[in-house]
Scaffold this active site. Sequence first.
Site, short mmCIF file in Angstrom:
data_model
loop_
_atom_site.label_atom_id
_atom_site.label_comp_id
_atom_site.label_asym_id
_atom_site.label_seq_id
_atom_site.Cartn_x
_atom_site.Cartn_y
_atom_site.Cartn_z
N ASP A 22 68.62 92.31 -18.56
CA ASP A 22 67.41 91.38 -18.30
C ASP A 22 65.91 92.47 -19.06
O ASP A 22 66.22 93.63 -19.33
CB ASP A 22 67.18 91.89 -17.31
CG ASP A 22 65.96 90.78 -16.63
OD1 ASP A 22 65.13 90.13 -17.53
OD2 ASP A 22 65.06 90.71 -15.41
N ASP A 122 67.14 85.70 -21.22
CA ASP A 122 67.01 86.89 -21.53
C ASP A 122 67.37 88.09 -20.79
O ASP A 122 67.26 89.06 -20.62
CB ASP A 122 65.30 87.03 -21.19
CG ASP A 122 64.84 87.00 -19.95
OD1 ASP A 122 65.76 86.72 -18.36
OD2 ASP A 122 64.05 88.34 -19.77
N GLU A 123 68.93 87.23 -20.50
CA GLU A 123 69.02 87.87 -18.40
C GLU A 123 70.62 87.91 -19.19
O GLU A 123 71.20 86.35 -19.06
CB GLU A 123 68.80 87.39 -17.27
CG GLU A 123 69.64 88.26 -15.96
CD GLU A 123 68.92 87.83 -15.21
OE1 GLU A 123 67.89 86.93 -15.79
OE2 GLU A 123 69.24 87.63 -13.76
P1 TTP Z 1 62.50 87.14 -16.42
O1 TTP Z 1 63.11 87.90 -16.72
O2 TTP Z 1 62.24 86.35 -14.92
O3 TTP Z 1 61.00 87.71 -16.74
P2 TTP Z 1 59.93 88.63 -18.30
O4 TTP Z 1 61.82 88.86 -18.94
O5 TTP Z 1 59.14 88.40 -18.32
O6 TTP Z 1 59.08 89.72 -17.58
P3 TTP Z 1 60.96 91.29 -16.70
O7 TTP Z 1 60.72 92.53 -17.02
O8 TTP Z 1 59.58 91.54 -15.19
O9 TTP Z 1 62.31 90.95 -16.28
O10 TTP Z 1 62.05 85.94 -17.13
C1 TTP Z 1 62.26 85.92 -18.57
C2 TTP Z 1 61.61 84.76 -18.96
O11 TTP Z 1 61.54 83.60 -18.47
C3 TTP Z 1 60.17 84.81 -19.25
O12 TTP Z 1 60.04 85.92 -20.26
C4 TTP Z 1 59.53 83.40 -19.43
C5 TTP Z 1 60.50 82.75 -18.73
N1 TTP Z 1 59.50 82.10 -17.03
C6 TTP Z 1 59.17 81.41 -17.31
O13 TTP Z 1 59.09 80.88 -18.25
N2 TTP Z 1 58.64 81.16 -16.06
C7 TTP Z 1 58.80 81.53 -14.95
O14 TTP Z 1 58.54 81.63 -13.37
C8 TTP Z 1 60.50 82.50 -14.30
C9 TTP Z 1 60.11 84.19 -14.09
C10 TTP Z 1 60.02 83.18 -16.38
MG MG Z 2 63.20 89.59 -18.29
#
Ligand code: TTP
Ligand code: MG
Length: 382
Positions: A22, A122-123
Site C-alpha cells: 500500500d 495504490d494497493e
Molecule cells: P489510501 O491508501 O487509503 O490512503 P493514502 O495512500 O493516501 O494514505 P496511507 O499512507 O494511509 O495509505 O488511499 C489511496 C488514495 O486514494 C489516497 O492517496 C487518495 C485516495 N482516496 C480518496 O480520494 N478518498 C478517500 O477517502 C480515501 C481513503 C482515499
Molecule cells: Mg495508501
Amino acid sequence: MARRCAISRRLRLRSRTILLVDMDSFFSSVETVRHPELVGLPVVVGADPKEGAGRGVVSTCSYEAREYGIHSGMPISKAYRLCPDATFLPVAMALYQSVSGRIMRILRSFACVDKFQRVSIDEAFLDVKANTLEDAIGIAREIKEEILEKEKLTCSIGIGLNKLVAKIASDMEKPDGLTVVAPDCVQEFLDPMPVTKIPGIGKKTEQMLKGIGVTTIHELREHDLRRLVSRFGKWGYRMHALACGIDGSAVEEDRTVKSVGREITFDEDTSDPDVIYDSIDALADGTHKALLNAGCLFRTVSVKVRFEGFDTHTRARSIGFMSSDPELVKRISKELVGEFIGKNKKLRLIGIRLSNLRVMGAESEIGDGMGARQTSIYEFIG
Ligand code: TTP
Ligand code: MG
C-alpha cells in the site's frame, strides 16, 4: 525495520506467502515528487478550500498534515481551519493513475503468475514464491527499493499467510513500514486488535458486536459460533473464521465492475424538492450511462444523502430481477430519497449507485466477493 514474532524466525513458511503493498499518502506523495519543495510540509490534496468556504472533501494528505488531525474524507473547510498554512492542491487523477499503472507493473513482476490482485489505485495483493520468512522479507525489500528508485515513492508492506493478515499487517507501521506475521503468530497478532480491523466489520456491526460483549478479535474468536450465526447469518461464520485468522480467499485479478455510481455536491445546500429531484434525474442518467458502458444490468439501487453538517445516510433497495431501465433507477432513487425531504434540513450532497450487477448475457451473477474491495466506477460531478 521488519517486525516479526521472534520464535518464528527459524520456521519455514508452510503455506502461501501473501504481500499487501500500500503506497504511503499516495496522492500527496506523488505531488511532492513533482513539487520537491513541499517535502516535509503539510500537503492536502482535495477540493479547493476557498479560504475555509470550500465545500468538498480531503482526498488525502501528507503525514505532516495528519499531525494537525487532517484525514481523508474530512470537509476541506475543516482541514483549512486545522492548518491554514498547509499547501492545498487539486486532485490530478490522470497523473496518479499513470503513476499507479507503473507501480502496478513493478508489483506484478514480483508475483507468481496470475497471483496478483490490484485492489485500489495504490494497493495490491501479491502471492509470491518464498520458502522462508527471510525470502519473503527479501522480496518486500526489493519491491520497496525498486519503487523508491523508479518513482521516488515509499510504500508499506504487510506479509502474512493470507490476505487478511497481510492487509492488517500492512497498516501497522506506516509510512515506509514492513511488518511480517509468521504463520504461528497469527493469533497473537490478531487477538488484541479491535474487531473493526477485520475488513467488512464497520460501525454498525461493531455496535452489534459490542451489544453482545465483543470488542476485540480475541473476544470474537472465543464467542459462541452458533450465537454469531443466529445473529449475523452466513456473515457470522465468515467473521468468526477471520477472527481465527482463517482466510482462504485467493489472490486473483478481479476485472469485473461491481457497482457504478455518480454523486453531486450542491453549490449551495438545498431542501428544495424540485432541485433535488432534478439532480436525481441527472445523476440517474449518468449512472445509467456508466452501467451501459460496463455492459451490465443491476438489481440494487442505493442512494446517499449528506445533510449540512456532514450527517450522511445511505438507503438501498433490491428488485427481484435484473434491469437496465433508467426510469426504474429514477423512481427508486426518488422513493428512497423521499424519506429525507421535508425534514427542515438542507442537503449538501446526493449520490446514486447501482450494484448487484450482472454482465448482460452472462449466465451467473456477479457477487460482491468478500476479501476484495469493491471495484467501482464512481465519478464525481460538480
Ligand atoms: P489510501 O491508501 O487509503 O490512503 P493514502 O495512500 O493516501 O494514505 P496511507 O499512507 O494511509 O495509505 O488511499 C489511496 C488514495 O486514494 C489516497 O492517496 C487518495 C485516495 N482516496 C480518496 O480520494 N478518498 C478517500 O477517502 C480515501 C481513503 C482515499
Ligand atoms: Mg495508501
